[in-house]
Design an enzyme around this catalytic site. Structure first.
Site, PDB file in Angstrom:
ATOM      1  N   HIS A 173       0.857  -1.187   0.000  1.00 50.31           N
ATOM      2  CA  HIS A 173       0.000   0.000   0.000  1.00 50.31           C
ATOM      3  C   HIS A 173       0.887   1.229   0.000  1.00 50.31           C
ATOM      4  O   HIS A 173       0.900   1.991   0.964  1.00 50.31           O
ATOM      5  CB  HIS A 173      -0.893   0.013   1.242  1.00 50.31           C
ATOM      6  CG  HIS A 173      -1.895  -1.085   1.254  1.00 50.31           C
ATOM      7  ND1 HIS A 173      -2.839  -1.232   0.265  1.00 50.31           N
ATOM      8  CD2 HIS A 173      -2.110  -2.095   2.122  1.00 50.31           C
ATOM      9  CE1 HIS A 173      -3.589  -2.278   0.540  1.00 50.31           C
ATOM     10  NE2 HIS A 173      -3.163  -2.823   1.646  1.00 50.31           N
ATOM     11  N   CYS A 209       3.655 -13.831   2.743  1.00 50.18           N
ATOM     12  CA  CYS A 209       4.483 -13.836   3.950  1.00 50.18           C
ATOM     13  C   CYS A 209       4.381 -15.214   4.617  1.00 50.18           C
ATOM     14  O   CYS A 209       3.270 -15.759   4.739  1.00 50.18           O
ATOM     15  CB  CYS A 209       3.990 -12.754   4.910  1.00 50.18           C
ATOM     16  SG  CYS A 209       4.878 -12.809   6.469  1.00 50.18           S
ATOM     17  N   HIS A 254     -10.580  -7.060   4.094  1.00 48.48           N
ATOM     18  CA  HIS A 254      -9.134  -7.045   3.851  1.00 48.48           C
ATOM     19  C   HIS A 254      -8.732  -8.257   3.011  1.00 48.48           C
ATOM     20  O   HIS A 254      -9.168  -9.374   3.278  1.00 48.48           O
ATOM     21  CB  HIS A 254      -8.376  -7.050   5.184  1.00 48.48           C
ATOM     22  CG  HIS A 254      -6.943  -6.685   5.027  1.00 48.48           C
ATOM     23  ND1 HIS A 254      -6.011  -7.566   4.542  1.00 48.48           N
ATOM     24  CD2 HIS A 254      -6.281  -5.530   5.239  1.00 48.48           C
ATOM     25  CE1 HIS A 254      -4.827  -6.963   4.486  1.00 48.48           C
ATOM     26  NE2 HIS A 254      -4.978  -5.717   4.900  1.00 48.48           N
ATOM     27  N   GLU A 308      -6.119 -10.003   2.930  1.00 46.38           N
ATOM     28  CA  GLU A 308      -5.499 -11.116   3.673  1.00 46.38           C
ATOM     29  C   GLU A 308      -6.584 -12.036   4.253  1.00 46.38           C
ATOM     30  O   GLU A 308      -6.478 -13.265   4.191  1.00 46.38           O
ATOM     31  CB  GLU A 308      -4.623 -10.580   4.820  1.00 46.38           C
ATOM     32  CG  GLU A 308      -3.964 -11.706   5.600  1.00 46.38           C
ATOM     33  CD  GLU A 308      -3.391 -11.269   6.941  1.00 46.38           C
ATOM     34  OE1 GLU A 308      -2.787 -10.184   7.020  1.00 46.38           O
ATOM     35  OE2 GLU A 308      -3.549 -12.033   7.910  1.00 46.38           O
ATOM     36  N   THR A 366      -3.233 -11.177  10.590  1.00 43.71           N
ATOM     37  CA  THR A 366      -1.911 -10.945  11.201  1.00 43.71           C
ATOM     38  C   THR A 366      -1.758  -9.545  11.783  1.00 43.71           C
ATOM     39  O   THR A 366      -0.994  -9.338  12.720  1.00 43.71           O
ATOM     40  CB  THR A 366      -0.776 -11.151  10.180  1.00 43.71           C
ATOM     41  OG1 THR A 366      -1.023 -10.319   9.053  1.00 43.71           O
ATOM     42  CG2 THR A 366      -0.631 -12.588   9.755  1.00 43.71           C
ATOM     43  N   SER A 369      -3.807   1.199   4.198  1.00 42.45           N
ATOM     44  CA  SER A 369      -3.058   0.217   4.987  1.00 42.45           C
ATOM     45  C   SER A 369      -3.718   0.011   6.343  1.00 42.45           C
ATOM     46  O   SER A 369      -3.772   0.909   7.179  1.00 42.45           O
ATOM     47  CB  SER A 369      -1.618   0.721   5.149  1.00 42.45           C
ATOM     48  OG  SER A 369      -1.038   0.175   6.300  1.00 42.45           O
ATOM     49  N   ASN A 389      -2.819  -1.812   8.868  1.00 44.73           N
ATOM     50  CA  ASN A 389      -1.951  -1.772  10.052  1.00 44.73           C
ATOM     51  C   ASN A 389      -1.589  -0.339  10.412  1.00 44.73           C
ATOM     52  O   ASN A 389      -1.406  -0.018  11.586  1.00 44.73           O
ATOM     53  CB  ASN A 389      -0.738  -2.701   9.890  1.00 44.73           C
ATOM     54  CG  ASN A 389       0.319  -2.160   8.982  1.00 44.73           C
ATOM     55  OD1 ASN A 389       1.202  -1.449   9.421  1.00 44.73           O
ATOM     56  ND2 ASN A 389       0.243  -2.477   7.697  1.00 44.73           N
ATOM     57  N   SER A 414       4.138  -0.792   5.279  1.00 41.89           N
ATOM     58  CA  SER A 414       4.388  -0.560   3.848  1.00 41.89           C
ATOM     59  C   SER A 414       5.094   0.765   3.585  1.00 41.89           C
ATOM     60  O   SER A 414       5.098   1.241   2.454  1.00 41.89           O
ATOM     61  CB  SER A 414       3.068  -0.544   3.076  1.00 41.89           C
ATOM     62  OG  SER A 414       2.211  -1.519   3.545  1.00 41.89           O
TER      63      SER A 414
HETATM   64 FE1  F3S Z   1       4.260 -10.828   7.458  1.00 44.96          FE
HETATM   65 FE2  F3S Z   1       3.913  -9.770   9.737  1.00 44.96          FE
HETATM   66 FE3  F3S Z   1       4.629  -8.311   7.798  1.00 44.96          FE
HETATM   67  S1  F3S Z   1       2.626 -11.259   8.806  1.00 44.96           S
HETATM   68  S2  F3S Z   1       3.744  -9.249   6.020  1.00 44.96           S
HETATM   69  S3  F3S Z   1       5.864  -9.944   8.711  1.00 44.96           S
HETATM   70  S4  F3S Z   1       3.189  -7.721   9.348  1.00 44.96           S
END
Ligand code: F3S
Length: 281
Positions: A41, A98, A126, A128, A166, A222, A224, A266
């Protein structure tokens, strides 16, 4: 004025790995190259890749029209069906999911095959979460709020396997699990929140609690970064959410005291450094 930059600000391991994998494909000349969704992002990184000939596929339909080339799956991961589609079309797959997300796919696939009902704690919109959902062979419930947790009912009485997006907020995850646990179902809870997120959130909370002003850098899309902003805003009323240095209104910064800076997973280092320099002037 004192400026404190969080040590955990910026690219996490999974995002760095995914971005590097795309640049590797460019270097190896594996054209045409596509990423399934923007690789991160962050517009400046995506624009740079675009200039180097990397196209972003926005939809499954676009993927379906391809007849050749390399498709990179980003760190968020995708549903199983997309792997099948890439393979059916004989496209070259570069999987930058990931490993922490991959682990959730495996849990969901395994536990659903055993007959568990899957609950994902996360944002249903999302990518993910949609990807994780696509690894279950049984119906999935996605829970994001306390009201949804209260309303949740396990109608078929099979054991319930709870996993998390995550990047979900750790305290909120515990709260939602506590609500579901009161229903006395047979529950397996797997806290699949990534430690990178947890560490970033804990550090952001500590810095913002002691700061006079807090700057959170990251893309508006994003999730997060949005969560980091929420956490910091609770501790420090004077918290700003910016995408790049251009969004920073230097006049709103205090002339004395402490400015804290953190950034989502990101956000490239150069943007964090630019903001830090600006605050130090
Ligand atoms: Fe993986 Fe954690 Fe980043 S799940 S993509 S290392 S926030």
């Amino acid at each position: 004025m004192k400026v404190v930059v969080a040590k955990t600000a910026g690219f996490c391991f999974g995002v760095r790995r995914a971005v590097e994998k795309v640049y590797e494909q460019v270097k190896n000349g594996c054209h045409p190259i596509y990423t399934y969704g923007p690789i991160i992002h962050n517009e400046s990184v995506v624009d740079d890749l675009q200039k180097k000939g990397v196209h972003v596929l926005q939809t499954r339909e676009e993927l379906e029209t391809l007849t050749e080339g390399t498709v990179v799956i980003r760190s968020h991961g995708v549903e199983r069906e997309i792997y099948d589609l890439i393979s059916r079309k004989h496209l070259h797959l570069v999987d930058a999911t990931c490993p922490y997300v991959k682990k959730i796919h495996k849990i969901v696939e395994r536990e659903s095959q055993k007959g568990c009902e899957i609950v994902i704690i996360g944002n249903p919109n999302h990518p993910e979460v949609q990807g994780i959902k696509g690894w279950s062979v049984t119906p999935v419930t996605i829970i994001e709020t306390e009201e949804e947790a209260e309303k949740y009912e396990n109608l078929n009485k099979n054991p319930v396997c709870i996993v998390s997006q995550t990047t979900f907020n750790y305290n909120k995850f515990n709260k939602l699990v506590e609500i579901i646990s009161k229903k006395r179902y047979d529950i397996i809870v797997l806290n699949t929140i990534c430690s990178a997120t947890e560490e970033r959130q804990t550090e952001a909370k500590q810095i913002s609690a002691a700061a006079d002003c807090m700057i959170v850098i990251g893309g508006k899309q994003s999730s997060n970064t949005q969560k980091l902003f929420e956490i910091c805003k609770k501790e420090c009323e004077n918290t700003y959410y910016i995408q790049t240095l251009d969004d920073l209104d230097a006049t709103s910064l205090p002339s004395m005291g402490c400015v804290g800076i953190t950034a989502g997973a990101s956000t490239p280092n150069n943007i964090i450094e630019e903001v830090q320099k600006k605050c130090q002037i």
